[in-house]
Design an enzyme around this catalytic site. Structure first.
Site, mmCIF file in Angstrom:
data_model
loop_
_atom_site.group_PDB
_atom_site.id
_atom_site.type_symbol
_atom_site.label_atom_id
_atom_site.label_comp_id
_atom_site.label_asym_id
_atom_site.label_seq_id
_atom_site.Cartn_x
_atom_site.Cartn_y
_atom_site.Cartn_z
ATOM 1 N N ARG A 37 -38.733 17.891 3.534
ATOM 2 C CA ARG A 37 -37.330 18.140 3.675
ATOM 3 C C ARG A 37 -36.953 18.249 4.837
ATOM 4 O O ARG A 37 -37.859 18.165 5.979
ATOM 5 C CB ARG A 37 -37.011 19.555 2.728
ATOM 6 C CG ARG A 37 -36.908 19.401 1.420
ATOM 7 C CD ARG A 37 -35.864 20.325 0.797
ATOM 8 N NE ARG A 37 -36.130 20.298 -0.554
ATOM 9 C CZ ARG A 37 -36.616 21.410 -1.344
ATOM 10 N NH1 ARG A 37 -37.181 22.463 -0.994
ATOM 11 N NH2 ARG A 37 -36.469 21.084 -2.585
ATOM 12 N N GLU A 52 -43.155 22.188 4.407
ATOM 13 C CA GLU A 52 -41.923 22.784 4.384
ATOM 14 C C GLU A 52 -42.430 24.509 4.903
ATOM 15 O O GLU A 52 -43.314 24.770 4.103
ATOM 16 C CB GLU A 52 -41.301 23.064 3.132
ATOM 17 C CG GLU A 52 -39.698 23.512 2.915
ATOM 18 C CD GLU A 52 -39.105 23.190 1.765
ATOM 19 O OE1 GLU A 52 -37.990 23.405 1.644
ATOM 20 O OE2 GLU A 52 -39.712 23.162 0.647
#
Length: 277
Positions: A142, A70
């Site tokens: 994510r 991320e």
């Protein structure tokens, strides 16, 4: 429309020249030429659920896989345009901290930037080791989908995003994901599931400066969003490709950072899941 085309051309620019030739020099009997493309997955879960620890474990266990982390550091240090080199970069501020301090003022700005940074990560050309791999696997920490269906959605529902901001965000999100649909395909989600209370404890332990004001209620909201989307399937989705993506649910309530047996069990489940995609 002219502005929209210019925006898209700039978003494509870093990747377009590379995207045309990533397979050059790769033997036709190996890697992506040998059959299907990489299995692409996203790790989803609450704040401080243990994603970073899980990513390190994945990287250690399956070094041939590519794991894209991320882009938190990007959010923590917004650089002025034209100052790409770290030694000369002019920092415009820590957007992550600004969002947590004044959510009503900065949530829309943050979610717009976080979405674009996630999109860029998912649009990156395949790294060399994926091109050479016999069974290539790419995993993201994510995704562009949780950006909308977890975080932006929650900010709207708790009043941090206004009606018009939420509408504009969804409009841009849908447009760009439809535009790049073939290049951001995911084949599976890995949902790291833990109670909000466990996440709060881990949040305190890692002591990230920007997160010191996060309360249990916020983690409970995010937990509810994850459960609605990935477990109960009650979240209204806007992309047909999302409807039937399989989800691997991993219970990480117990600390697995030093527990070898637990680590082996988790990695075994992931490997079985990936093989069946």
């Amino acid at each position: 429309m002219a502005a929209g085309r210019l925006f898209l051309s700039r978003l494509r620019a870093p990747f377009s020249s590379m995207a045309k030739s990533p397979l050059e020099g790769v033997s036709s009997s190996r890697g992506l030429h040998a059959g299907r493309g990489p299995r692409r997955l996203s790790i989803e879960g609450n704040i401080a659920v243990g994603k970073s620890t899980f990513v390190k474990l994945l990287t250690k266990t399956y070094p041939e896989w590519h794991v894209a982390t991320e882009p938190v550091a990007t959010w923590q240090n917004i650089q002025a345009a034209g100052t790409q080199k770290a030694c000369t970069a002019q920092s415009l501020g820590n957007l992550l901290d600004m969002m947590y301090r004044e959510p009503a003022r900065w949530s829309y700005t943050f979610q717009t930037f976080s979405f674009l940074s996630r999109l860029k990560v998912q649009l990156e050309p395949f790294p060399e080791k994926l091109l050479q791999a016999r069974k290539p696997v790419q995993i993201f920490e994510r995704s562009v989908y949780s950006d909308r269906y977890i975080f932006a959605k929650n900010l709207f529902e708790n009043g941090s995003l206004s009606d018009i901001e939420w509408h504009i965000y969804q409009d841009w999100h849908s447009f760009l994901l439809w535009e790049f649909a073939s290049r951001i395909t995911l084949h599976g989600f890995i949902y790291l599931q833990a109670s909000p209370q466990v996440c709060l404890k881990r949040l305190y332990q890692r002591a990230r400066e920007e997160e010191k004001g996060i309360e249990l209620a916020y983690l409970e909201q995010l937990h509810g969003q994850h459960e609605a989307w990935l477990i109960h399937k009650t979240t209204k989705l806007h992309f047909e490709a999302l409807m039937n993506i399989p989800v691997l649910v991993l219970d990480v309530n117990d600390d697995f950072s030093e527990e070898v047996t637990k680590q082996e069990d988790l990695m075994r489940e992931v490997n079985t899941f990936v093989k069946n995609l």
